[in-house]
Design an enzyme around this catalytic site. Structure first.
Site: not given
Length: 186
Positions: A20, A45, A120, A123, A154, A163
């Site tokens: 990120r 995150k 992003h 990613r 994640h 994704y």
């Protein structure tokens, strides 16, 4: 020259690792293990820390930036790996402003106000490219998915599926695998 080197390397790192933007700009010099070739990504995150393996070419690109940064900014004001022209840590809004400027200079156009090139997207591309590589090498993609989830930071593989949804190249590869498994002719 420092700004150019910083953004060339930052964008390359985002593309090569799936980090990120916030994770990349929070990297400190001590977060790179040059010997092993990995990053320590702290305070993600979800307030977790993870290790991200680096390809040898990525390590070399980071080393080249490390040398160039030290040459152009010998006394930074911050322990940050990526530094601004003032020798401080990059700011999130500054990265996005520069990204938009680079996108315009590259001639990339938004499809709409809500569909425009974003950092992003690198990613997403990393995730899709990784899976495409796994399909091509013939491995068990499903069993490897938790590895991709871990690299992306994640908590659960279900977050990684988001994704990958509707990526045409993945859908085609999956369809061919299904056909082969069922004995159907393409």
């Amino acid at each position: 020259p420092l700004r150019a080197a910083t953004f060339e390397t930052l964008i390359g790192l985002l593309a090569a690792t799936g980090l990120r933007v916030g994770e990349a700009i929070r990297l400190n010099r001590v977060d790179i293990d040059w010997r092993v070739g990995q990053l320590t990504v702290a305070e993600t995150k979800f307030n977790k820390t993870r290790l991200v393996p680096l390809h040898p070419t990525t390590v070399e690109a980071l080393r080249a930036y490390d040398r160039r940064r030290d040459e152009l900014c010998p006394r930074p004001l911050d322990p940050s790996f990526f530094v601004s022209t003032a020798g401080t840590r990059l700011r999130y809004d500054g990265v996005h402003w520069t990204w938009l400027k680079l996108v315009r200079l590259a001639g990339l156009e938004a499809l709409s106000e809500s569909c425009r090139p974003r950092p992003h997207d690198l990613r997403h591309r990393f995730a899709v490219t990784t899976l495409v590589g796994w399909y091509h090498d013939g491995g068990d993609v499903q069993s490897r998915l938790p590895l991709l989830s871990t690299v992306l930071g994640h908590v659960h593989p279900g977050s990684t599926y988001w994704y990958l949804s509707a990526a045409p190249e993945l859908l085609g590869l999956a369809a061919r695998r299904l056909e082969a498994a069922s004995g159907a002719q393409p």
